[in-house]
Scaffold this active site. Structure first.
Site, mmCIF file in Angstrom:
data_model
loop_
_atom_site.group_PDB
_atom_site.id
_atom_site.type_symbol
_atom_site.label_atom_id
_atom_site.label_comp_id
_atom_site.label_asym_id
_atom_site.label_seq_id
_atom_site.Cartn_x
_atom_site.Cartn_y
_atom_site.Cartn_z
ATOM 1 N N ASP A 159 0.842 -1.197 0.000
ATOM 2 C CA ASP A 159 0.000 0.000 0.000
ATOM 3 C C ASP A 159 0.880 1.251 0.000
ATOM 4 O O ASP A 159 2.108 1.147 0.068
ATOM 5 C CB ASP A 159 -0.927 -0.044 1.229
ATOM 6 C CG ASP A 159 -2.276 0.601 0.952
ATOM 7 O OD1 ASP A 159 -2.350 1.458 0.043
ATOM 8 O OD2 ASP A 159 -3.244 0.267 1.648
ATOM 9 N N ARG A 216 -3.616 -1.492 -8.040
ATOM 10 C CA ARG A 216 -4.876 -0.847 -7.730
ATOM 11 C C ARG A 216 -4.883 0.523 -8.398
ATOM 12 O O ARG A 216 -4.091 1.384 -8.046
ATOM 13 C CB ARG A 216 -5.011 -0.723 -6.207
ATOM 14 C CG ARG A 216 -5.421 -2.025 -5.509
ATOM 15 C CD ARG A 216 -6.910 -2.285 -5.681
ATOM 16 N NE ARG A 216 -7.640 -1.047 -5.399
ATOM 17 C CZ ARG A 216 -7.815 -0.552 -4.175
ATOM 18 N NH1 ARG A 216 -7.420 -1.205 -3.118
ATOM 19 N NH2 ARG A 216 -8.451 0.599 -4.005
ATOM 20 N N ASP A 220 -10.778 2.604 -2.966
ATOM 21 C CA ASP A 220 -11.192 1.339 -2.350
ATOM 22 C C ASP A 220 -12.663 1.034 -2.635
ATOM 23 O O ASP A 220 -13.507 1.925 -2.635
ATOM 24 C CB ASP A 220 -11.053 1.415 -0.819
ATOM 25 C CG ASP A 220 -9.605 1.358 -0.387
ATOM 26 O OD1 ASP A 220 -8.701 1.287 -1.240
ATOM 27 O OD2 ASP A 220 -9.384 1.400 0.846
#
Ligand SMILES: *[C@@H]1O[C@H](CO)[C@@H](O)[C@H](O)[C@H]1NC(C)=O
Length: 409
Positions: A159, A216, A220
């Protein structure tokens, strides 16, 4: 001149070859289970013993994956998201699992899932802290890559909280080199474009392909149809820019499947599965596999849907028509081992709310399906089969999907 031209093409080919991460992994979109969307950062194992982020949760879910058909269907990674570590590194500066929630340690958990035939994924963060405030990897990139490899980690989700997005491209690449240097094949899932794209910047996808197996791109997912719709709308808006970067070894990732949780109806769950399969998105479930209903489980285990997602061509499907609030998605798929783009998966996704199954009719020509003998059609969710020679008619439920496979005949 001619030789020069050939040399140039050769040079471009060689350069083209080395611009992608070459760890031999993720040749089809990764599949698995991850805790975040369903279990977030629940750390109270006294009040919520079955829902807290703990080795018990992952052992329970791994057992279900192996026993209930998920592993067999292709869901072969279990991934531990944020909140697994202790708040402090050990005396040698290494990350360690939270002593109360992961008392056996991360290596023991990796061993446990490996014994079931499942691969083990673990979260980290490129910045100084993880998004939930646990220790980050910045200043310990090499040590953390080595620690993960020594535990038997097969997949790292890195992340990007608490870091400067301008440093991410170089920083993730550095971490990727440390992963490579461990000699252990490790899928590398990167989050850096999510930080840039949600801030309105366009990420460097050539750099992403050089470093990451998946990334990603955007915000989210949350447990609602409106967020599934918002994420889908963003990917469709940017499909011309994003889709060319999706191929075996490196994938765009619109985030987890929320099928089986609180927020989606049955039809909406089918719609998420349809979109994710057509996008060649990673299929990472985040759901309570102990209490999931049979109907939701059937969606996740649908063999035809998974096969379309896992098609070896690895082409990301795109929206080709959007009228009457119904999107038509098309993904070229392989036909009988030939890589000719002659067969297709088609998705019809409704964003309507008028309570009836809405009838639409498309000519094969409109859909870009030009085989003179037509197509054998299979409805992925109902199993119905028919032949189409000029038109395809569908009735799409409100906030739902019809998912078809059109095989050249
Ligand atoms: C490390 O990188 C090299 C060069 O791209 C590649 O051939 C090799 O498979 C990689 N090793 C691992 C363990 O990822």
């Amino acid at each position: 001149m001619k030789t020069m031209h050939k040399l140039l093409i050769f040079a471009l080919l060689v350069v083209g070859r080395v611009t992608c991460l070459d760890n031999g992994l993720a040749l089809t979109p990764p599949m698995g289970w991850m805790n975040w969307q369903r279990y977030r950062c629940e750390t109270d194992c006294v009040k919520y013993p079955d829902e807290c982020v703990s080795e018990k949760l992952f052992m329970t879910m791994a057992d279900r994956m192996a026993a209930d058909g998920y592993l067999e269907a292709g869901y072969n990674y279990i991934i531990v998201d944020d909140c697994w570590s202790a708040m402090e590194r050990d005396e040698e500066d290494r990350l360690v699992g939270d002593p109360i929630r992961f008392p056996s340690g991360m290596k023991a958990l990796a061993d446990y899932v490996h014994n079931l035939g499942i691969k083990f994924g673990l979260y980290g963060d490129y910045g100084t802290y993880t998004c939930a405030g646990y220790p980050g990897s910045l200043n310990h990139l090499e040590l953390d890559a080595q620690t993960y490899a020594s535990w038997g980690v097969d997949y790292v989700k890195l992340d990007g909280c608490y870091s400067d997005s301008d440093t991410m491209e170089a920083g993730y690449a550095e971490y990727g080199r440390y992963l490579n240097a461990t000699g252990r094949p490790i899928v590398f899932s990167c989050s850096w474009p999510a930080y840039q794209e949600t801030a309105g910047e366009h990420s460097n996808y050539e750099a992403l392909k050089k470093t990451c197996n998946l990334w990603r791109n955007y915000g989210d997912i949350q447990d609602s149809w409106s967020v599934v719709h918002a994420i889908t709308a963003w990917f469709v808006q940017h499909q011309d820019r994003l889709a060319p970067h999706s191929a075996p070894g490196h994938w765009n990732d619109p985030d987890m499947l929320i099928i089986g949780n609180f927020g989606l109806s049955l039809e909406q769950s089918r719609a998420q599965m349809t979109i994710w399969c057509l996008m060649a998105a990673p299929l990472i479930m985040s759901v309570d596999l102990v209490n999931i209903t049979p109907a939701m489980k059937d969606i996740l285990l649908n063999k035809e849907a998974v096969a379309i997602n896992q098609d070896a061509l690895g082409i990301q499907g795109e929206v080709i028509i959007y009228t009457n609030s119904i999107q038509v998605w098309r993904k070229p798929i392989m036909f009988q081992g030939s890589d000719k783009e002659t067969s297709y998966a088609l998705g019809f996704i409704s964003y309507r709310d008028d309570g009836v199954k809405y009838a639409m009719e498309y000519t094969l020509e409109e859909l870009g399906l030009n085989n003179p003998n037509g197509y054998d059609i299979l409805d992925v969710f109902t199993g119905m089969e028919w032949t189409a020679t000029s038109k395809i008619k569908v009735r799409v439920p409100p906030s739902g999907a019809v998912f078809l496979k059109a095989t050249v005949r």
